[in-house]
Design an enzyme around this catalytic site. Structure first.
Site, short mmCIF file in Angstrom:
data_model
loop_
_atom_site.label_atom_id
_atom_site.label_comp_id
_atom_site.label_asym_id
_atom_site.label_seq_id
_atom_site.Cartn_x
_atom_site.Cartn_y
_atom_site.Cartn_z
CG HIS A 161 -2.00 -1.09 1.16
ND1 HIS A 161 -2.25 -1.84 2.04
CD2 HIS A 161 -2.93 -1.11 0.35
CE1 HIS A 161 -3.25 -2.68 1.76
NE2 HIS A 161 -3.79 -2.20 0.75
CB CYS A 248 -3.33 -1.78 8.59
SG CYS A 248 -1.71 -2.01 7.85
C1 CIR Z 1 -3.77 -7.75 3.17
O1 CIR Z 1 -3.03 -8.42 2.39
O2 CIR Z 1 -4.81 -7.11 2.60
C2 CIR Z 1 -3.48 -7.84 4.67
N1 CIR Z 1 -3.05 -9.15 4.99
C3 CIR Z 1 -2.85 -6.59 5.04
C4 CIR Z 1 -3.38 -5.48 4.75
C5 CIR Z 1 -2.55 -4.28 5.33
N2 CIR Z 1 -2.96 -3.03 5.49
C6 CIR Z 1 -2.53 -1.86 5.20
O3 CIR Z 1 -1.26 -1.91 4.72
N3 CIR Z 1 -3.22 -0.76 5.08
#
Ligand code: CIR
Length: 253
Positions: A161, A248
């Site tokens: 991200h 997150c």
């Molecule tokens: C994913 O791959 O969507 C989750 N395992 C991790 C999401 C992390 N979110 C973020 O960086 N905003």
């Protein structure tokens, strides 16, 4: 200034979350403990924290930041780029209805993870990534305009991200790493550039003049402390195993 946050508890299913980290399977009990410490840190920053219960159907649901964009005057449900995460948004939108009269939404064919969106005052930088596409960004910009905000896009490829590699600390300051350091769109900021060996720590969170920083990254922590912020270090090892970071884990508004 922020006054509220919403978090979502990790479920036991987090062991099946999406990951590319190669760091192993997260330990549920330890994840719960780290999540509890994260909530305490938000409270220390002065936030009133709403804790949503876990939803075992969504192993990545604890990464609640991706499911909505929240700001003082509006909230927008996203449409996560990973199909397995798409259903996370509904319960989050219901929770947001307690705080917002209306919750707007990004629709197909748009995809958008709010981890790709960085708020800088009235402007939003939107990362075009494997998760967030042009259609999603364009829809978001149109919604933002209605509410008096603006948005622009940034394409990148090195991280999951946008905010994996850049964080805004207010006062025109960015913590930034990797390929984003060379992006013209960020050239006019005062930039704290993070070395590759501490790249994970570029995902940090400004909350009311304190900054949450992942523990284990002493150079980053020192650089931010030197600028006069009160740093709160938090162990997020179990979330890192799922490619997740500090931002997150909450919606802040
Ligand atoms: C994913 O791959 O969507 C989750 N395992 C991790 C999401 C992390 N979110 C973020 O960086 N905003």
């Amino acid at each position: 200034m922020f006054s509220r946050a919403i978090v979502r508890q990790p479920g036991k299913s987090l062991v099946g979350g999406i990951t590319t980290s190669g760091l192993g399977t997260p330990d549920y009990e330890l994840a719960l403990k780290q999540h509890g410490q994260y909530i305490k840190a938000l409270e220390l920053c002065g936030l009133d924290v709403t804790v949503m219960s876990a939803d075992e159907d969504y192993p990545d649901g604890l990464f609640i930041e991706d499911a909505a964009l929240v700001m003082p005057s509006c909230a927008i449900s996203t449409r996560p780029g990973a199909p397995a995460r798409r259903g996370e948004v509904d319960k989050v939108a219901i929770e947001l209805q307690a705080f917002y009269e209306q919750v707007d939404a990004v629709e197909a064919p748009g995809t958008l993870d709010a981890g790709d969106i960085m708020m800088v005052g009235q402007h939003f930088y939107i990362g075009l990534s494997e998760r967030s596409n042009k259609a999603g960004a364009e829809q978001l910009i149109e919604i933002l305009k209605v509410h008096g905000y603006s948005g622009s896009t940034v394409a990148f490829s090195e991280a999951l991200h946008l905010k994996s590699s850049v964080s805004y600390l207010e006062n025109n300051r960015l913590v930034i790493t990797g390929e984003l350091c060379n992006k013209a769109i960020f050239a006019d900021f005062d930039r704290i550039e993070i070395d590759a060996d501490e790249a994970y720590a570029a995902n940090c969170v400004w909350i009311n003049d304190r900054v949450l920083v992942a523990s284990g990254y002493p150079k980053t922590s020192q650089l931010i402390t030197n600028l006069g912020y009160q740093v709160i270090e938090l162990d997020v090892s179990e979330f890192r195993k799922l490619d997740g970071g500090l931002s997150c884990l909450s919606l802040r508004f």
